[in-house]
Structures are given as structure tokens and as C-alpha cells.
Design a protein around this motif. Structure first.
Motif, PDB file in Angstrom:
ATOM      1  N   ASN A 184       0.842  -1.182   0.000  1.00  0.00           N
ATOM      2  CA  ASN A 184       0.000   0.000   0.000  1.00  0.00           C
ATOM      3  C   ASN A 184       0.887   1.246   0.000  1.00  0.00           C
ATOM      4  O   ASN A 184       2.041   1.190   0.434  1.00  0.00           O
ATOM      5  CB  ASN A 184      -0.865  -0.007   1.265  1.00  0.00           C
ATOM      6  CG  ASN A 184      -2.114   0.817   1.151  1.00  0.00           C
ATOM      7  OD1 ASN A 184      -2.266   1.606   0.235  1.00  0.00           O
ATOM      8  ND2 ASN A 184      -3.010   0.639   2.100  1.00  0.00           N
ATOM      9  N   VAL A 207       0.384   5.151   1.448  1.00  0.00           N
ATOM     10  CA  VAL A 207      -0.552   6.004   2.189  1.00  0.00           C
ATOM     11  C   VAL A 207       0.059   7.385   2.410  1.00  0.00           C
ATOM     12  O   VAL A 207       1.270   7.557   2.433  1.00  0.00           O
ATOM     13  CB  VAL A 207      -0.949   5.371   3.554  1.00  0.00           C
ATOM     14  CG1 VAL A 207      -1.681   4.064   3.343  1.00  0.00           C
ATOM     15  CG2 VAL A 207       0.255   5.153   4.455  1.00  0.00           C
ATOM     16  N   ILE A 257      -2.731   0.167  10.190  1.00  0.00           N
ATOM     17  CA  ILE A 257      -3.223  -0.021   8.822  1.00  0.00           C
ATOM     18  C   ILE A 257      -4.179  -1.203   8.818  1.00  0.00           C
ATOM     19  O   ILE A 257      -3.768  -2.330   9.082  1.00  0.00           O
ATOM     20  CB  ILE A 257      -2.061  -0.300   7.825  1.00  0.00           C
ATOM     21  CG1 ILE A 257      -1.086   0.860   7.775  1.00  0.00           C
ATOM     22  CG2 ILE A 257      -2.599  -0.638   6.439  1.00  0.00           C
ATOM     23  CD1 ILE A 257      -1.614   2.107   7.095  1.00  0.00           C
ATOM     24  N   ARG A 258      -5.445  -0.925   8.571  1.00  0.00           N
ATOM     25  CA  ARG A 258      -6.483  -1.965   8.523  1.00  0.00           C
ATOM     26  C   ARG A 258      -6.447  -2.861   9.759  1.00  0.00           C
ATOM     27  O   ARG A 258      -6.543  -4.081   9.670  1.00  0.00           O
ATOM     28  CB  ARG A 258      -6.353  -2.813   7.245  1.00  0.00           C
ATOM     29  CG  ARG A 258      -6.503  -2.013   5.963  1.00  0.00           C
ATOM     30  CD  ARG A 258      -6.355  -2.871   4.721  1.00  0.00           C
ATOM     31  NE  ARG A 258      -5.120  -3.609   4.613  1.00  0.00           N
ATOM     32  CZ  ARG A 258      -4.021  -3.196   4.006  1.00  0.00           C
ATOM     33  NH1 ARG A 258      -3.988  -2.013   3.445  1.00  0.00           N
ATOM     34  NH2 ARG A 258      -2.947  -3.954   3.948  1.00  0.00           N
TER      35      ARG A 258
END
Length: 164
Positions: free
Chosen positions: A35, A37, A58-59
């Protein structure tokens, strides 16, 4: 992309994310990227090296974040609107974030246009070399980051978990 196949031999095509750190461009193999970000609040972890900036969520997963600039011995990060955290997947499946100055583009290179970089450490300086190769493309050269050197999985995992 035909410019890359000038010798007629076609190697494997690999995609890289081209990032900027300081005034240099570096490539990261896209297969390691989970990812990208925007900068966000990083929770500091006490008693870790300066280049380990802390952790982010993150998540639902806690991800250690490090400054590539500081790990490379460069000046402290100057965070701007272009600064990003790239979330990398390690060989063991763990995630680690690296702060970069900017994400520029996706670049596809033929393996025939990537030269391995070898360092001669006869003096035994013990310096870590963060570049594993140099890619040639129509816009110039891009240094390919050796992610094993940049993100020592064991080192990051041990330092962030032991400090808690």
C-alpha cells in the motif's frame, strides 16, 4: 517501451515504483508493495533507534514505520504534502512502512536493462549498501533499492516489539 528492447533479447519485465529520497530517484519492485498512504500520525515507540519513527495502524494491523533517509545516513525527513509512507510486505509476510519524500511514477524495466551493483568492501568498513542495481530507461537511470538491506526484518521486528 520499445526503447528498452534495443538488443532484441527480451528479459523479464518488472514494474518498479519510482520514489524520491533527498535528490535521488530509487526504484522499489512493485511486488513488495502492499500500500502507499499519505503521511499520518505516527505513534512513537520508546527506546528504539532514531530511524525507527514508530508505528501506525493499517487496517487493524500495527505497522512499524522507519525513515529511509535516516537509515541511509541522510538528514532527518522534511515532511511535505508529497511525503508518503510505503507499506512493504516482507519475505515473512509482515508489513513495514518506509517514509519517502515523494512517489513519482510506475516504471517497467526489462531485466536486461538492470545492472547489478557490486561493492568492494576490502577495507571492512561494514557500511550497508542500499542499492542492489541500476536500471536504464529512456528517461535516464534509477537506483534499485535492496529492500533486504533497507528493511532488515529481524531488526525492525525485534526493536519495535522489545521496546514496548
Amino acid at each position: 517501451m520499445n526503447e528498452l528492447r534495443d538488443n532484441g533479447d527480451v528479459g523479464e519485465l518488472i514494474q518498479f515504483i519510482v520514489i524520491k529520497i533527498d535528490d535521488e530517484q530509487y526504484g522499489i519492485n512493485i511486488k513488495y508493495i502492499d500500500n502507499i498512504v499519505r503521511m499520518q500520525q505516527i505513534t512513537r515507540v520508546p527506546k528504539v533507534d532514531d530511524y525507527l519513527k514508530g508505528v501506525i495502524n493499517i487496517r487493524g494491523e500495527i505497522v512499524p514505520v522507519m525513515s529511509v533517509r535516516m537509515k541511509m545516513g541522510l538528514a532527518e525527513d522534511e515532511l511535505t504534502g508529497k511525503s508518503r509512507i510505503i507499506i512493504l510486505k516482507t519475505g515473512e509476510g509482515d508489513l513495514v512502512g518506509i517514509i519517502v519524500d515523494q512517489v513519482n511514477q510506475v516504471l517497467t524495466l526489462d531485466t536486461n536493462n538492470i545492472e547489478k551493483v557490486r561493492y568492494d568492501d576490502k577495507k571492512g568498513s561494514g557500511h550497508t549498501n542500499f542499492v542492489g542495481g541500476v536500471g536504464h530507461y529512456d528517461g535516464g537511470l534509477v537506483s534499485i533499492l535492496d529492500l533486504d538491506a533497507v528493511v532488515s526484518e529481524r531488526e525492525v521486528k525485534e526493536k519495535t516489539s522489545n521496546a514496548s
